[in-house]
Design an enzyme around this catalytic site. Structure first.
Site, PDB file in Angstrom:
ATOM      1  N   LYS A  20      27.452  34.243  35.304  1.00 25.77           N
ATOM      2  CA  LYS A  20      28.718  33.523  35.100  1.00 25.77           C
ATOM      3  C   LYS A  20      29.518  33.496  36.400  1.00 25.77           C
ATOM      4  O   LYS A  20      30.007  32.464  36.853  1.00 25.77           O
ATOM      5  CB  LYS A  20      29.564  34.217  34.024  1.00 25.77           C
ATOM      6  CG  LYS A  20      31.046  33.839  34.043  1.00 25.77           C
ATOM      7  CD  LYS A  20      31.843  34.639  33.038  1.00 25.77           C
ATOM      8  CE  LYS A  20      32.290  35.971  33.490  1.00 25.77           C
ATOM      9  NZ  LYS A  20      33.477  36.006  34.337  1.00 25.77           N
ATOM     10  N   ASN A  21      29.618  34.671  37.051  1.00 23.09           N
ATOM     11  CA  ASN A  21      30.498  34.780  38.222  1.00 23.09           C
ATOM     12  C   ASN A  21      29.929  34.118  39.471  1.00 23.09           C
ATOM     13  O   ASN A  21      30.620  33.980  40.465  1.00 23.09           O
ATOM     14  CB  ASN A  21      30.832  36.253  38.479  1.00 23.09           C
ATOM     15  CG  ASN A  21      31.770  36.782  37.405  1.00 23.09           C
ATOM     16  OD1 ASN A  21      32.339  36.010  36.629  1.00 23.09           O
ATOM     17  ND2 ASN A  21      31.919  38.092  37.335  1.00 23.09           N
ATOM     18  N   ARG A  89      40.921  31.968  34.354  1.00 25.71           N
ATOM     19  CA  ARG A  89      41.232  32.426  35.718  1.00 25.71           C
ATOM     20  C   ARG A  89      40.582  31.542  36.767  1.00 25.71           C
ATOM     21  O   ARG A  89      41.128  31.259  37.821  1.00 25.71           O
ATOM     22  CB  ARG A  89      40.716  33.858  35.858  1.00 25.71           C
ATOM     23  CG  ARG A  89      40.712  34.426  37.264  1.00 25.71           C
ATOM     24  CD  ARG A  89      41.897  35.286  37.511  1.00 25.71           C
ATOM     25  NE  ARG A  89      41.891  35.880  38.851  1.00 25.71           N
ATOM     26  CZ  ARG A  89      43.022  36.265  39.453  1.00 25.71           C
ATOM     27  NH1 ARG A  89      44.170  36.096  38.860  1.00 25.71           N
ATOM     28  NH2 ARG A  89      42.984  36.780  40.661  1.00 25.71           N
ATOM     29  N   CYS A 113      42.243  37.038  31.744  1.00 25.30           N
ATOM     30  CA  CYS A 113      42.063  37.887  30.542  1.00 25.30           C
ATOM     31  C   CYS A 113      42.766  39.198  30.854  1.00 25.30           C
ATOM     32  O   CYS A 113      42.836  39.618  32.006  1.00 25.30           O
ATOM     33  CB  CYS A 113      40.587  38.116  30.255  1.00 25.30           C
ATOM     34  SG  CYS A 113      39.794  39.181  31.453  1.00 25.30           S
ATOM     35  N   ARG A 118      46.662  40.598  37.689  1.00 19.32           N
ATOM     36  CA  ARG A 118      45.816  39.603  38.399  1.00 19.32           C
ATOM     37  C   ARG A 118      46.652  38.619  39.226  1.00 19.32           C
ATOM     38  O   ARG A 118      46.551  37.397  39.046  1.00 19.32           O
ATOM     39  CB  ARG A 118      44.919  38.870  37.420  1.00 19.32           C
ATOM     40  CG  ARG A 118      44.238  39.825  36.495  1.00 19.32           C
ATOM     41  CD  ARG A 118      42.955  39.643  35.986  1.00 19.32           C
ATOM     42  NE  ARG A 118      41.895  39.361  36.895  1.00 19.32           N
ATOM     43  CZ  ARG A 118      40.745  38.832  36.465  1.00 19.32           C
ATOM     44  NH1 ARG A 118      40.625  38.557  35.179  1.00 19.32           N
ATOM     45  NH2 ARG A 118      39.757  38.581  37.266  1.00 19.32           N
ATOM     46  N   ILE A 120      47.849  36.289  42.475  1.00 24.09           N
ATOM     47  CA  ILE A 120      47.059  35.487  43.422  1.00 24.09           C
ATOM     48  C   ILE A 120      47.759  35.445  44.786  1.00 24.09           C
ATOM     49  O   ILE A 120      47.556  34.535  45.584  1.00 24.09           O
ATOM     50  CB  ILE A 120      46.795  34.064  42.880  1.00 24.09           C
ATOM     51  CG1 ILE A 120      48.086  33.300  42.624  1.00 24.09           C
ATOM     52  CG2 ILE A 120      45.931  34.107  41.636  1.00 24.09           C
ATOM     53  CD1 ILE A 120      47.843  31.799  42.389  1.00 24.09           C
ATOM     54  N   ASP A 121      48.572  36.458  45.054  1.00 21.48           N
ATOM     55  CA  ASP A 121      49.336  36.495  46.319  1.00 21.48           C
ATOM     56  C   ASP A 121      48.415  36.455  47.538  1.00 21.48           C
ATOM     57  O   ASP A 121      48.710  35.785  48.531  1.00 21.48           O
ATOM     58  CB  ASP A 121      50.225  37.760  46.355  1.00 21.48           C
ATOM     59  CG  ASP A 121      49.405  39.023  46.087  1.00 21.48           C
ATOM     60  OD1 ASP A 121      49.742  40.093  46.639  1.00 21.48           O
ATOM     61  OD2 ASP A 121      48.397  38.927  45.358  1.00 21.48           O
ATOM     62  N   ASP A 304      33.014  45.862  35.969  1.00 21.43           N
ATOM     63  CA  ASP A 304      32.591  45.131  34.768  1.00 21.43           C
ATOM     64  C   ASP A 304      31.585  45.919  33.923  1.00 21.43           C
ATOM     65  O   ASP A 304      31.241  45.501  32.829  1.00 21.43           O
ATOM     66  CB  ASP A 304      31.995  43.781  35.167  1.00 21.43           C
ATOM     67  CG  ASP A 304      32.968  42.948  35.996  1.00 21.43           C
ATOM     68  OD1 ASP A 304      32.526  42.033  36.696  1.00 21.43           O
ATOM     69  OD2 ASP A 304      34.172  43.250  35.957  1.00 21.43           O
TER      70      ASP A 304
HETATM   71  C1  EPZ Z   1      36.315  38.896  40.029  1.00 16.36           C
HETATM   72  O1  EPZ Z   1      37.656  38.759  39.589  1.00 16.36           O
HETATM   73  C2  EPZ Z   1      35.457  38.735  38.772  1.00 16.36           C
HETATM   74  N1  EPZ Z   1      35.720  37.451  38.180  1.00 16.36           N
HETATM   75  C3  EPZ Z   1      35.825  39.832  37.774  1.00 16.36           C
HETATM   76  O2  EPZ Z   1      34.931  39.724  36.696  1.00 16.36           O
HETATM   77  C4  EPZ Z   1      35.572  41.190  38.402  1.00 16.36           C
HETATM   78  O3  EPZ Z   1      35.993  42.192  37.517  1.00 16.36           O
HETATM   79  C5  EPZ Z   1      36.396  41.289  39.720  1.00 16.36           C
HETATM   80  O4  EPZ Z   1      36.076  40.191  40.598  1.00 16.36           O
HETATM   81  C6  EPZ Z   1      36.098  42.577  40.478  1.00 16.36           C
HETATM   82  O5  EPZ Z   1      34.749  42.678  40.763  1.00 16.36           O
HETATM   83  C7  EPZ Z   1      35.045  36.373  38.676  1.00 16.36           C
HETATM   84  O6  EPZ Z   1      34.272  36.446  39.604  1.00 16.36           O
HETATM   85  C8  EPZ Z   1      35.305  35.059  38.020  1.00 16.36           C
HETATM   86  P1  EPZ Z   1      39.673  40.479  42.468  1.00 16.36           P
HETATM   87  P2  EPZ Z   1      38.816  38.532  40.666  1.00 16.36           P
HETATM   88  O7  EPZ Z   1      40.524  39.397  42.987  1.00 16.36           O
HETATM   89  O8  EPZ Z   1      38.307  37.801  41.832  1.00 16.36           O
HETATM   90  C9  EPZ Z   1      43.831  42.430  43.183  1.00 16.36           C
HETATM   91  C10 EPZ Z   1      34.277  39.741  34.559  1.00 16.36           C
HETATM   92  O9  EPZ Z   1      34.299  40.750  33.855  1.00 16.36           O
HETATM   93  N2  EPZ Z   1      44.280  41.136  43.769  1.00 16.36           N
HETATM   94  O10 EPZ Z   1      38.548  40.959  43.297  1.00 16.36           O
HETATM   95  O11 EPZ Z   1      39.959  38.009  39.958  1.00 16.36           O
HETATM   96  C11 EPZ Z   1      43.590  42.304  41.672  1.00 16.36           C
HETATM   97  O12 EPZ Z   1      44.770  42.404  40.941  1.00 16.36           O
HETATM   98  C12 EPZ Z   1      35.479  39.445  35.415  1.00 16.36           C
HETATM   99  O13 EPZ Z   1      33.339  38.946  34.731  1.00 16.36           O
HETATM  100  C13 EPZ Z   1      45.578  41.043  44.248  1.00 16.36           C
HETATM  101  O14 EPZ Z   1      46.347  42.013  44.197  1.00 16.36           O
HETATM  102  O15 EPZ Z   1      39.100  40.033  41.067  1.00 16.36           O
HETATM  103  C14 EPZ Z   1      42.635  43.448  41.410  1.00 16.36           C
HETATM  104  O16 EPZ Z   1      43.365  44.632  41.214  1.00 16.36           O
HETATM  105  C15 EPZ Z   1      36.668  40.228  35.001  1.00 16.36           C
HETATM  106  N3  EPZ Z   1      45.982  39.861  44.762  1.00 16.36           N
HETATM  107  C16 EPZ Z   1      41.831  43.515  42.704  1.00 16.36           C
HETATM  108  O17 EPZ Z   1      42.539  42.777  43.697  1.00 16.36           O
HETATM  109  C17 EPZ Z   1      45.168  38.762  44.821  1.00 16.36           C
HETATM  110  O18 EPZ Z   1      45.590  37.687  45.284  1.00 16.36           O
HETATM  111  C18 EPZ Z   1      40.434  42.929  42.586  1.00 16.36           C
HETATM  112  O19 EPZ Z   1      40.608  41.688  42.015  1.00 16.36           O
HETATM  113  C19 EPZ Z   1      43.857  38.884  44.331  1.00 16.36           C
HETATM  114  C20 EPZ Z   1      43.430  40.094  43.801  1.00 16.36           C
END
Ligand code: EPZ
Length: 420
Positions: A20-21, A89, A113, A118, A120-121, A304
């Site tokens: 999926k990812n 997302r 979710c 989450r 997006i800063d 995950d």
């Molecule tokens: C991806 O989410 C995956 N989703 C998530 O999988 C997975 O859990 C996550 O990466 C970590 O591996 C997809 O690929 C579609 P991040 P993503 O941005 O990109 C913080 C699943 O179960 N952050 O790496 O959204 C954030 O809050 C899903 O398949 C900021 O602070 O995760 C988190 O604490 C759930 N500011 C950390 O970084 C930002 O602008 C990691 O989040 C972006 C992120």
């Protein structure tokens, strides 16, 4: 509603679906390549929703079995489906493709979710660094091209979709882009392979550095294969260890992507055998040992797989400890699972203790974290008696035919109208 019979055993072999990812960012990236054929795209809810969104951008889509044909040569922004963009997302992954093609994007803040706030800063910060103006209001993401930029160094903070967005945003931007602290999850690598097949110049080095040398054009059409889903594979390792009659063979297990997770499983005394051709045999493992583990960025322990592994530790002797450092609400399912008469200790939003070995009693529970949902199916299979599952549609968002796979493994699952 489904009824799962408790105390069941599964056998013998499972085929892992595709990622999926990886599919979602590669579908978004396909909007920069005129005509694309993607093989091995999972037929799951989030893919169908994303395809409805891109269809609303006048993109031709044909999805037969697991082959997806995308023609974005007539793409326009006349009528984007904002309602759907708000729902998932990955709407965020549309931003760089639209900016590349139209120089301006104005879409609703994407949904998510509830595993964490989450924000997006990071995404916005780096779009501004490559000279897009941020005109966003609180409910929208509105960015507009401002001026030309040159060689640039960015830092993705190891965030997955932020790294993917920065790759898509800079593929056609003059001159050289260096992304430091980049996420290197297998799905990010699959995205890079996709672009390099379309004549891009992207290199990646061990120290999480991605370098993009711009190209004037990408190829007009390509065919590309999506990778298998290492998270689904890891989940079936837990199914095999706790519920297999004797053993479970996992085909296309992505063993190399799961090294840290499998190491932790071995530490907990899960018995496994690495067979040939990426096939993993997981034996029923009775005498499990408590361990402590911490989720992390790739190649560390995947967040995950945190909840399925927690269920394994309910059947281990001793006190285990979870440290979930990626998301602030990803231990919340533990509260819900208390209904199964099992009492973990939540130390804080990121840490919990698991007291094993515990007899799980069936109870109708639900979770808004899809990964925890699957973990609960494992719990119900080892629980003493039958459980009823509500809002099944939800799980189909991320797992291809998971109920069908369970039935093929011998699990008795009945479709029941109402609770008897
Ligand atoms: C991806 O989410 C995956 N989703 C998530 O999988 C997975 O859990 C996550 O990466 C970590 O591996 C997809 O690929 C579609 P991040 P993503 O941005 O990109 C913080 C699943 O179960 N952050 O790496 O959204 C954030 O809050 C899903 O398949 C900021 O602070 O995760 C988190 O604490 C759930 N500011 C950390 O970084 C930002 O602008 C990691 O989040 C972006 C992120």
């Amino acid at each position: 509603m489904l009824k799962i019979k408790g105390g069941q055993e599964i056998s013998w072999e499972v085929q892992i679906s595709w990622s999926k990812n990886a599919s979602l960012p590669i579908i978004a990236a396909s909007l920069l390549v005129g005509k694309v054929v993607l093989n091995n795209v999972p037929r799951i809810g989030d893919v169908f929703t994303f395809l409805e969104i891109i269809k609303s951008l006048n993109i031709q889509v044909e999805f037969v079995w697991n082959t997806l044909k995308i023609d974005s040569t007539k793409m326009n922004l006349d009528n984007p489906n904002d309602e759907l963009i708000k729902k998932i997302r990955v709407g965020i992954l549309l931003i760089p493709s639209i900016l590349n093609k139209f120089g301006e994007v104005n879409i609703p803040y994407p949904g998510w979710c509830n595993i964490g706030k989450r924000p997006i800063d990071e995404h916005i910060k780096w779009f501004k660094a490559i000279w897009y103006e941020d005109l966003s209001k609180w409910e929208n993401v509105h960015l507009k091209w401002k001026t030309k930029s040159w060689n640039i160094e960015l830092n993705a903070g190891f965030a997955v979709t932020a790294t993917e967005n920065l790759i898509i945003a800079n593929i056609l931007r003059e001159w050289k882009t260096t992304i430091n602290l980049a996420a290197i999850e297998p799905h990010v690598i699959n995205l890079i392979d996709f672009f390099n097949k379309a004549w891009a110049h992207i290199s990646i080095s061990y120290n999480h550095k991605i370098e993009i040398i711009w190209v004037r054009d990408l190829s007009e059409n390509i065919e590309f294969d999506i990778i298998h889903d290492y998270i689904e594979s890891g989940t079936f390792v837990i199914f095999g260890a706790l519920t297999s009659k004797n053993y479970l063979d996992i085909n296309n297990a992505r063993i190399n992507d799961l090294s840290c997770f499998l190491e932790k499983c071995r530490e907990a005394w899960v018995k496994m055998e690495d067979l040939w051709n990426d096939k993993l045999r997981v034996y029923r493992s009775e005498n499990l040992k408590a361990v402590k583990f911490q989720t992390n960025i790739f190649p560390g322990f995947p967040t995950d797989l945190q909840s399925p592994f927690a269920i394994l530790l309910t059947q281990a002797d001793g006190i285990s400890k979870i440290q979930e450092i990626m998301f602030e609400w990803r231990l919340n399912y533990l509260v819900e699972i208390e209904k199964m008469k099992w009492h973990p200790a939540m130390l804080n939003p990121h840490e919990a203790l698991i007291f094993g070995k515990t007899k799980l009693n069936a109870s109708t529970v639900s979770s808004w974290d899809l990964r925890a949902w699957v973990a609960m199916i494992i719990a119900w299979l080892i629980a003493a008696w039958d459980t009823h599952i509500t809002n099944v549609e939800y799980i189909k968002r991320w797992y291809e035919d998971i109920i069908g796979k369970m039935k093929n493994l011998g699990v008795i699952i009945e479709d029941v109208e109402t609770l008897k």
